[in-house]
Design an enzyme around this catalytic site. Structure first.
Site, short mmCIF file in Angstrom:
data_model
loop_
_atom_site.label_atom_id
_atom_site.label_comp_id
_atom_site.label_asym_id
_atom_site.label_seq_id
_atom_site.Cartn_x
_atom_site.Cartn_y
_atom_site.Cartn_z
N ASP A 27 32.29 -43.32 -59.71
CA ASP A 27 33.20 -43.48 -58.57
C ASP A 27 33.48 -44.94 -58.24
OD1 ASP A 27 32.87 -40.78 -58.51
OD2 ASP A 27 32.18 -40.67 -56.44
N ASP A 33 35.43 -31.43 -60.51
CA ASP A 33 34.31 -32.37 -60.54
C ASP A 33 33.18 -31.88 -61.47
OD1 ASP A 33 33.02 -34.67 -59.58
OD2 ASP A 33 33.66 -34.28 -57.53
N GLU A 47 34.97 -35.80 -64.79
CA GLU A 47 33.67 -35.66 -65.47
C GLU A 47 32.99 -37.01 -65.62
OE1 GLU A 47 31.57 -35.60 -69.41
OE2 GLU A 47 33.26 -36.75 -68.66
C1 GLA Z 1 32.45 -37.05 -57.11
C2 GLA Z 1 33.83 -37.54 -57.55
C3 GLA Z 1 34.52 -38.22 -56.38
C4 GLA Z 1 34.66 -37.25 -55.23
C5 GLA Z 1 33.27 -36.74 -54.84
C6 GLA Z 1 33.34 -35.62 -53.83
O1 GLA Z 1 31.60 -38.11 -56.79
O2 GLA Z 1 33.71 -38.41 -58.63
O3 GLA Z 1 35.81 -38.70 -56.76
O4 GLA Z 1 35.50 -36.19 -55.60
O5 GLA Z 1 32.59 -36.21 -55.98
O6 GLA Z 1 32.07 -35.15 -53.48
#
Ligand code: GLA
Length: 387
Positions: A202, A147, A180
């Protein structure tokens, strides 16, 4: 002598600076804990999920990786700087969990972060890359999602390269998933570093909502058009995981996300609670003819061929001269699309039409095709050339 030494050094550096190749010749498939459980994960959940992946037919359909996302760690490293699993939620430890998953025919995936902390505040990897990679190898980890929270002023490409080199030095082949979020256009530099890279923020379980961190899948889909040239075997664009089966999506929206993610040659990471999966969701996730579109060995990501208000056509070139064509009703009313195949300029000759959701052959492309499509739903066909 000096020249020979310099050459030797250069050779050694290039031997150590590489990713493991050939681990993701088709987009990785599996299940990830984040979309449904966030940090509320434990070894019982993982074992129950593994059992249902077998009994539901998911494993047979190709879902191989079981990935623990954020939340598996204890809040601190141990006295020697090692990452440790939360002893309350993973009392058997991760080596034991990895052995268990391997014994059931799965591959073991884990999440951490290139910054100082994960997004949920657990220890991140920055400055510990080589030590962490050795621990992952000793636990039998096969897949690392890395991440980008708390990265400070770090340069993304250099930071991910460091972890790639650490994984390579640890000697256990690991699929390296760069998470990323597309901030620094990883499609331009990621193929030498990882096997897949996130192209967006996300996903969340809605069709087209958006806020700062979470996006409905339709919004994500719109930002993928044009990235197709960067994807291929061992280096995939990752538009984030599946929300199929999660509460914010209708059945049509689940079917449509699955279809379009297959057109995108996206990694297929289920993100639902599969222990409670209704039959119609199981049928979507395990439809092998649709999965075959995603996993086609030509390895070409599809693209948007046409867009009008409320309707889109997405297409993907497949092996043996075949094509997948996805008619997508992006509007809020049902519609009937009138398709004159001659207008699909990428086609060459006549094809047999196979409807992949109805599992029916629909004749040839020598006459018009008028599919009726509900709101936010798709009609997905495979076209096989008539020899
Ligand atoms: C980020 C990632 C997600 C998940 C969260 C976990 O937001 O993009 O897919 O892994 O972290 O905290």
């Amino acid at each position: 002598m000096k020249k020979v030494l310099i050459l030797l050094c250069l050779l050694m550096t290039s031997l150590s600076a590489q990713k493991f190749t050939g681990l993701a010749l088709t987009p990785p498939m599996g299940w990830n804990s984040w979309n449904t459980f966030q940090v509320n994960i434990d070894e019982q959940l993982i074992k129950e999920t593994a059992a249902v992946m077998i009994s539901s037919g998911m494993q047979n359909a190709g879902y191989t990786y079981i990935v623990l996302d954020d939340g598996w760690e204890a809040k601190e490293r141990d006295g020697n700087g090692n990452l440790v699993a939360d002893p309350r939620r993973f009392p058997s430890g991760l080596k034991s969990l990895g052995d268990y998953l391997h014994s059931k025919g799965f591959k073991f995936g884990i999440h951490n972060c290139a910054g100082t902390k994960t997004c949920s505040g657990y220890p991140g990897g920055r400055g510990h890359e080589f030590q962490d990679a050795r621990n992952y190898a000793s636990w039998g980890v096969d897949y690392l999602k890395y991440d980008w929270c708390y990265h400070g002023t770090a340069n993304a490409e250099e930071t991910y390269k460091t972890m790639r080199d650490a994984l390579f030095a640890a000697g256990r082949p690991v699929v390296f998933s760069l998470c990323e979020w597309g901030n620094n256009k990883p499609w331009l530099w990621g193929s030498e570093i990882g096997h897949l890279w996130r192209t967006t923020g996300d996903v969340t379980d809605c069709y087209d909502c958006q806020d700062v961190y979470a996006l409905g899948w339709k919004y994500i889909l719109d930002t993928q058009d044009g990235l197709e040239k960067y994807a291929g075997p061992d280096h995939w664009n990752d538009p984030d995981m599946l929300e199929v089966g999660n509460t914010g999506l209708s059945l049509a929206e689940s079917r449509a996300q699955f279809s379009l993610w297959c057109i995108l040659a996206a990694p297929l990471m289920a993100g639902n609670d599969i222990r409670k999966m209704p039959e119609e969701i199981r049928a979507i996730i395990t439809n092998e003819e649709v999965i075959a579109i995603d996993q086609d060995l030509l390895g070409k990501q599809g693209y948007r061929f046409m867009q009008h208000p409320g309707k889109e056509i997405w297409v993907k070139e497949l092996s043996n001269g075949a094509w997948a064509v996805c008619f997508f009703n992006s509007g809020d009313k049902a519609l009937t699309v009138r398709v004159n195949w001659d207008h699909l300029s990428f086609l060459n000759g006549t094809y047999k039409i196979r409807n992949l959701w109805d599992k029916k052959d629909l004749g040839l492309t020598d006459k018009n095709f008028n599919p009726h499509i509900e709101s936010h739903d798709v009609v997905l066909v495979k076209l096989n050339p008539v020899k």
